[in-house]
Write a protein that holds these residues in place. Structure first.
Motif, PDB file in Angstrom:
ATOM      1  N   SER A 253       0.849  -1.195   0.000  1.00  0.00           N
ATOM      2  CA  SER A 253       0.000   0.000   0.000  1.00  0.00           C
ATOM      3  C   SER A 253       0.878   1.238   0.000  1.00  0.00           C
ATOM      4  CB  SER A 253      -0.908   0.007   1.240  1.00  0.00           C
ATOM      5  OG  SER A 253      -1.573   1.240   1.370  1.00  0.00           O
ATOM      6  N   ASP A 254       0.517   2.228  -0.801  1.00  0.00           N
ATOM      7  CA  ASP A 254       1.281   3.468  -0.869  1.00  0.00           C
ATOM      8  C   ASP A 254       0.924   4.437   0.249  1.00  0.00           C
ATOM      9  OD1 ASP A 254       2.709   2.726  -3.115  1.00  0.00           O
ATOM     10  OD2 ASP A 254       1.194   3.504  -4.512  1.00  0.00           O
ATOM     11  N   SER A 255      -0.040   4.086   1.072  1.00  0.00           N
ATOM     12  CA  SER A 255      -0.505   4.975   2.129  1.00  0.00           C
ATOM     13  C   SER A 255       0.089   4.559   3.474  1.00  0.00           C
ATOM     14  CB  SER A 255      -2.032   4.927   2.212  1.00  0.00           C
ATOM     15  OG  SER A 255      -2.488   5.592   3.374  1.00  0.00           O
ATOM     16  N   PRO A 256       0.392   5.549   4.345  1.00  0.00           N
ATOM     17  CA  PRO A 256       0.858   5.199   5.702  1.00  0.00           C
ATOM     18  C   PRO A 256      -0.199   4.441   6.493  1.00  0.00           C
ATOM     19  CG  PRO A 256       0.401   7.557   5.528  1.00  0.00           C
ATOM     20  CD  PRO A 256       0.362   7.001   4.137  1.00  0.00           C
ATOM     21  N   LEU A 257      -1.462   4.513   6.050  1.00  0.00           N
ATOM     22  CA  LEU A 257      -2.517   3.750   6.727  1.00  0.00           C
ATOM     23  C   LEU A 257      -2.251   2.254   6.649  1.00  0.00           C
ATOM     24  CD1 LEU A 257      -5.668   5.735   5.530  1.00  0.00           C
ATOM     25  CD2 LEU A 257      -4.740   5.650   7.859  1.00  0.00           C
ATOM     26  N   GLY A 258      -1.644   1.803   5.535  1.00  0.00           N
ATOM     27  CA  GLY A 258      -1.339   0.383   5.385  1.00  0.00           C
ATOM     28  C   GLY A 258      -0.316  -0.071   6.415  1.00  0.00           C
ATOM     29  N   PHE A 259       0.730   0.730   6.616  1.00  0.00           N
ATOM     30  CA  PHE A 259       1.747   0.396   7.613  1.00  0.00           C
ATOM     31  C   PHE A 259       1.130   0.394   9.002  1.00  0.00           C
ATOM     32  CE2 PHE A 259       5.771   1.962   9.933  1.00  0.00           C
ATOM     33  CZ  PHE A 259       6.140   0.668  10.238  1.00  0.00           C
ATOM     34  N   GLY A 260       0.311   1.414   9.305  1.00  0.00           N
ATOM     35  CA  GLY A 260      -0.361   1.459  10.604  1.00  0.00           C
ATOM     36  C   GLY A 260      -1.281   0.280  10.812  1.00  0.00           C
ATOM     37  N   PHE A 261      -1.952  -0.144   9.730  1.00  0.00           N
ATOM     38  CA  PHE A 261      -2.852  -1.295   9.825  1.00  0.00           C
ATOM     39  C   PHE A 261      -2.085  -2.560  10.184  1.00  0.00           C
ATOM     40  CE2 PHE A 261      -4.554  -4.999   7.458  1.00  0.00           C
ATOM     41  CZ  PHE A 261      -5.727  -5.190   8.166  1.00  0.00           C
ATOM     42  N   LEU A 262      -0.947  -2.794   9.530  1.00  0.00           N
ATOM     43  CA  LEU A 262      -0.172  -4.014   9.807  1.00  0.00           C
ATOM     44  C   LEU A 262       0.412  -3.993  11.216  1.00  0.00           C
ATOM     45  CD1 LEU A 262       1.714  -4.669   6.437  1.00  0.00           C
ATOM     46  CD2 LEU A 262      -0.409  -5.681   7.282  1.00  0.00           C
ATOM     47  N   LEU A 263       0.915  -2.841  11.654  1.00  0.00           N
ATOM     48  CA  LEU A 263       1.433  -2.759  13.024  1.00  0.00           C
ATOM     49  C   LEU A 263       0.309  -2.937  14.042  1.00  0.00           C
ATOM     50  CD1 LEU A 263       4.146   0.066  13.205  1.00  0.00           C
ATOM     51  CD2 LEU A 263       4.411  -2.349  13.754  1.00  0.00           C
ATOM     52  N   GLY A 264      -0.857  -2.399  13.716  1.00  0.00           N
ATOM     53  CA  GLY A 264      -2.007  -2.580  14.598  1.00  0.00           C
ATOM     54  C   GLY A 264      -2.409  -4.033  14.706  1.00  0.00           C
ATOM     55  N   CYS A 265      -2.367  -4.751  13.582  1.00  0.00           N
ATOM     56  CA  CYS A 265      -2.676  -6.190  13.597  1.00  0.00           C
ATOM     57  C   CYS A 265      -1.656  -6.943  14.443  1.00  0.00           C
ATOM     58  CB  CYS A 265      -2.696  -6.736  12.174  1.00  0.00           C
ATOM     59  SG  CYS A 265      -4.106  -6.183  11.194  1.00  0.00           S
ATOM     60  N   PHE A 266      -0.384  -6.556  14.321  1.00  0.00           N
ATOM     61  CA  PHE A 266       0.671  -7.187  15.120  1.00  0.00           C
ATOM     62  C   PHE A 266       0.397  -6.967  16.607  1.00  0.00           C
ATOM     63  CE2 PHE A 266       4.842  -7.724  17.006  1.00  0.00           C
ATOM     64  CZ  PHE A 266       5.411  -8.751  16.261  1.00  0.00           C
ATOM     65  N   GLY A 267       0.026  -5.729  16.971  1.00  0.00           N
ATOM     66  CA  GLY A 267      -0.276  -5.426  18.361  1.00  0.00           C
ATOM     67  C   GLY A 267      -1.513  -6.143  18.863  1.00  0.00           C
ATOM     68  N   ALA A 268      -2.543  -6.238  18.001  1.00  0.00           N
ATOM     69  CA  ALA A 268      -3.756  -6.952  18.399  1.00  0.00           C
ATOM     70  C   ALA A 268      -3.457  -8.427  18.659  1.00  0.00           C
ATOM     71  CB  ALA A 268      -4.817  -6.810  17.311  1.00  0.00           C
ATOM     72  N   GLY A 269      -2.632  -9.005  17.799  1.00  0.00           N
ATOM     73  CA  GLY A 269      -2.226 -10.396  18.020  1.00  0.00           C
ATOM     74  C   GLY A 269      -1.460 -10.561  19.312  1.00  0.00           C
ATOM     75  N   ALA A 270      -0.631  -9.557  19.641  1.00  0.00           N
ATOM     76  CA  ALA A 270       0.141  -9.624  20.883  1.00  0.00           C
ATOM     77  C   ALA A 270      -0.771  -9.580  22.102  1.00  0.00           C
ATOM     78  CB  ALA A 270       1.153  -8.476  20.926  1.00  0.00           C
ATOM     79  N   ILE A 271      -1.857  -8.811  22.033  1.00  0.00           N
ATOM     80  CA  ILE A 271      -2.812  -8.771  23.148  1.00  0.00           C
ATOM     81  C   ILE A 271      -3.432 -10.153  23.353  1.00  0.00           C
ATOM     82  CG2 ILE A 271      -5.011  -7.821  23.928  1.00  0.00           C
ATOM     83  CD1 ILE A 271      -4.267  -5.243  22.449  1.00  0.00           C
ATOM     84  N   VAL A 272      -3.827 -10.775  22.243  1.00  0.00           N
ATOM     85  CA  VAL A 272      -4.403 -12.120  22.322  1.00  0.00           C
ATOM     86  C   VAL A 272      -3.379 -13.092  22.910  1.00  0.00           C
ATOM     87  CG1 VAL A 272      -5.344 -14.048  21.002  1.00  0.00           C
ATOM     88  CG2 VAL A 272      -5.988 -11.698  20.416  1.00  0.00           C
ATOM     89  N   GLY A 273      -2.131 -12.973  22.442  1.00  0.00           N
ATOM     90  CA  GLY A 273      -1.077 -13.840  22.965  1.00  0.00           C
ATOM     91  C   GLY A 273      -0.868 -13.655  24.454  1.00  0.00           C
ATOM     92  N   ALA A 274      -0.893 -12.391  24.938  1.00  0.00           N
ATOM     93  CA  ALA A 274      -0.716 -12.120  26.367  1.00  0.00           C
ATOM     94  C   ALA A 274      -1.841 -12.740  27.191  1.00  0.00           C
ATOM     95  CB  ALA A 274      -0.658 -10.612  26.594  1.00  0.00           C
ATOM     96  N   LEU A 275      -3.061 -12.684  26.662  1.00  0.00           N
ATOM     97  CA  LEU A 275      -4.196 -13.264  27.378  1.00  0.00           C
ATOM     98  C   LEU A 275      -4.145 -14.792  27.398  1.00  0.00           C
ATOM     99  CD1 LEU A 275      -7.046 -10.924  26.057  1.00  0.00           C
ATOM    100  CD2 LEU A 275      -6.002 -10.901  28.326  1.00  0.00           C
TER     101      LEU A 275
END
Length: 526
Positions: A253-275
Motif C-alpha cells: 500500500s502506498d498509504s501510511p494507513l497500510g503500515f499502521g494497519f499491519l502494526l495494529g494487527c501485530f499489536g492486536a495479536g500480541a494482546i491475544v497472545g498475552a491473554l
C-alpha cells in the motif's frame, strides 16, 4: 495459579494504576514516533537498509547502555532516574518535532534523534521493571506484569493505526508532536510518587563494582545464561519481521494507513497472545511453549515473503504478534524469577543487552540482505533461521522449576579486633574455612565443594580453591578472595534460600563445625 478475577487486583494500588494509564499514552506516542520515523525515511527515497536502520537505532542503545543502566538502577533513587530519563526523551522528541516542521530533517539526523530518544528508554528500562515490586504486593507481581504486557500491546495496536491516519491527514510532524506531549503523564505520576526510603543492609556499591558483580552473577548462573543467549539468538532472526515491515507495507500500500494497519494487527495479536499465556503455560512446559512460539513465528516471517495484499498480511501479523509476545513474556518472566532482589535490575539489563543486541544486529543484517538480494529472500532466510533455533533446546534447555530467592543471611558476622585504620574498602580479603572430613567420604566432599564454588564466585569471590592437608588426611581448607571488606559484607547478604540445600550437603560431610577465618591484606605503613 491465580484466579481470573485477580488479574485486575494490582489496579487497587493507586500509583500503579495511575502509572499504567499514563504509560498507555506514552507507549501510544512511542509507536506513533516509530511509524512516523519509518515513513519519513521512506519519503526520503531510502532503501530497505536505511529503513531497517530505524530499528537498529532504536535497539542499539539497549545493547550499549544496558549494563551501566542496570547498575545505576540498583544504586541510585530509581524515582529520580526515571524522572530524568523521561525528561530527556521528551526533550529529544521536541527537537525531532521542531526540525521536522522546519523541513530540516535528513536520514542521518533522523537516525541520531531516534537513537537519542531510545537511549533515554534504555537507561530507564531496568529501573522501570525493578520498581514494579515497590508498587504492588509480592502476590500481585505476576498479574501486574501481565497488565503491563496488555497495556503495551494495546498501545501497539492503537498507536500505529492512529499514526497512519494522522500522518495521512496532517503529516509526520503531527505524529512527532503528539509523542512529545505523551511524556507529560508519566512525569507527573512519578513526580508525585512518595517512594519509601530504601533500607540497605550491605554497603552501597559503586557503578563499576556493581557492573562487575552483575557480570559475575550471570557468569556463574547457568540458567540465566541459557535464557539470555536463547533470547538474543532468536531475536536476531525474528527482528526481520519488525525491521522489514515498513518495506512490506510500502509495497502492499502506498498509504501510511497500510503500515499502521499491519502494526495494529501485530499489536492486536500480541494482546491475544498475552491473554493466552497463562493458559498455554499451565498445559505445557516452558521449553515446549517457547519452541512452539518460535516455530510459528519463523513460519510467519517466511510466509510474509509470499503474501502481497494487506488483508492476508494483516492476518499473518496477528499470528506473528501473538507468538512474539508469548516468547518474550515467557523468557522475561523466567529471568525475573531467576534473579534475587539485590541484582535484579542488573540481570534484567544483561538480559536486555542480549535481547536488544540480537534485535539491533538482526535488523541491520536483514536490512542489508533485503537491500542487496531483495526483501523476499531476507524474509525467507530469517524465517528458516528462526525455526532452526529450536535446536538450541538440546544444549540450552529453558529452566522449569522456580527457585526460592529470598535472602538467607545466616552467616554470623565476623568478630573484628579494634583497628582504627580498618576501612570498608580495605582489601583484598582472604576467607578460609577449615573442614574435618572422614577419609572414606573425602571424594564426595570434594565433589560437593566444587559444586559450591559456583555459589562463592557468583556472590563475590574473585578466586576460590579447596586444599587438603598433607599432614592430616581429614583436614581440608577452602579459601576464597573478595576484593574488599565491603564486598564481603555484601556477600553475606547475597545468599538465597535456594543455596540452603547445597550448603547443607557440604556441611554434612564435616565431623565438626567448620572453622572460619577472615584475613585482610596487610599493607605497609608508608
Amino acid at each position: 495459579m491465580a484466579d481470573a478475577t485477580s488479574l485486575w487486583r494490582p489496579l487497587r494500588a493507586s500509583t500503579f494504576r495511575n502509572l499504567l494509564m499514563a504509560n498507555v499514552v506514552t507507549d501510544i506516542g512511542a509507536f506513533m514516533q516509530s511509524v512516523g520515523a519509518a515513513w519519513l525515511m521512506l519519503s526520503f527515497g531510502a532503501g530497505p537498509f536505511y529503513v531497517a536502520l530505524i530499528q537498529t537505532a532504536s535497539s542499539a542503545p539497549f545493547f550499549l547502555f544496558a549494563l551501566p543502566a542496570g547498575s545505576i538502577g540498583d544504586i541510585v533513587d530509581r524515582r529520580k532516574l526515571i524522572l530524568f530519563t523521561e525528561t530527556w526523551m521528551m526533550g529529544a522528541a521536541a527537537v525531532l518535532t521542531v526540525l521536522t516542521f522546519l523541513g530540516l530533517m535528513s536520514p542521518w539526523l533522523l537516525l541520531i534523534l531516534t537513537f537519542a530518544i531510545s537511549a533515554g528508554d534504555a537507561f530507564e528500562a531496568p529501573s522501570w521493571r525493578a520498581i514494579l515490586s515497590e508498587l504492588v504486593s509480592k502476590q500481585d507481581l505476576a498479574n501486574a506484569s501481565a497488565l503491563g504486557g496488555i497495556e503495551f500491546n494495546v498501545a501497539r495496536a492503537v498507536g500505529p493505526a492512529l499514526a497512519g491516519g494522522l500522518i495521512a491527514a496532517a503529516g509526520v510532524g503531527a505524529a512527532f508532536a503528539l509523542n512529545t506531549l505523551s511524556f507529560v503523564g508519566v512525569i507527573l505520576v512519578i513526580a508525585l510518587w512518595q517512594r519509601p526510603e530504601r533500607k540497605r543492609v550491605a554497603p552501597v556499591e559503586h557503578v563499576g563494582g556493581a557492573t562487575v558483580a552483575a557480570l559475575r552473577y550471570v557468569r556463574y548462573s547457568p540458567a540465566i545464561r541459557r535464557v539470555a543467549i536463547r533470547a538474543g539468538i532468536v531475536m536476531f532472526f525474528a527482528s526481520a519481521i519488525v525491521a522489514l515491515l515498513p518495506s512490506i507495507a510500502h509495497r502492499a500500500s502506498d498509504s501510511p494507513l497500510g503500515f499502521g494497519f499491519l502494526l495494529g494487527c501485530f499489536g492486536a495479536g500480541a494482546i491475544v497472545g498475552a491473554l493466552l499465556l497463562q493458559s498455554v503455560c499451565s498445559r505445557w512446559s516452558a521449553e515446549s511453549v517457547a519452541s512452539g512460539a518460535v516455530v510459528v513465528l519463523g513460519l510467519a516471517i517466511a510466509a510474509a515473503a509470499e503474501l502481497q495484499g494487506l488483508v492476508p498480511l494483516g492476518a499473518l501479523m496477528v499470528a506473528a504478534g501473538g507468538v512474539w509476545i508469548i516468547f518474550i513474556a515467557l523468557l522475561s518472566a523466567l529471568v525475573q524469577n531467576l534473579a534475587p532482589d539485590w541484582v535484579r535490575a542488573r540481570v534484567l539489563a544483561i538480559y536486555l543487552l542480549a535481547f536488544q543486541g540480537g534485535l539491533a544486529a538482526g535488523s541491520a543484517v536483514w536490512g542489508i540482505v533485503g537491500d542487496r538480494w531483495g526483501i523476499d529472500f531476507a524474509l525467507a532466510c530469517a524465517g528458516a533461521g528462526a525455526v532452526a533455533t529450536t535446536a538450541l533446546a538440546s544444549v540450552w534447555k529453558l529452566p522449569e522449576a522456580p527457585v526460592d530467592l529470598s535472602p538467607w543471611d545466616h552467616w554470623p558476622m565476623p568478630v573484628l579486633v579494634k583497628n582504627p585504620r580498618l576501612d570498608l574498602e580495605d582489601g583484598p580479603v582472604l576467607i578460609t574455612v577449615e573442614y574435618t572430613v572422614e577419609a572414606e567420604r573425602a571424594a564426595e566432599f570434594v565433589d560437593a565443594m566444587h559444586d559450591y564454588e559456583r555459589v562463592r564466585r557468583r556472590d563475590g569471590a574473585s578466586r576460590w580453591g579447596i586444599y587438603r592437608d598433607t599432614e592430616n588426611a581429614e583436614r581440608y581448607i577452602e579459601t576464597f578472595i573478595v576484593q574488599s571488606w565491603a564486598e564481603h559484607l555484601r556477600q553475606h547478604a547475597r545468599q538465597t534460600a535456594a543455596d540452603r540445600e547445597l550448603e547443607k550437603r557440604v556441611r554434612s560431610y564435616a565431623r565438626v563445625e567448620p572453622k572460619v577465618r577472615h584475613l585482610i591484606y596487610a599493607r605497609p605503613e608508608a
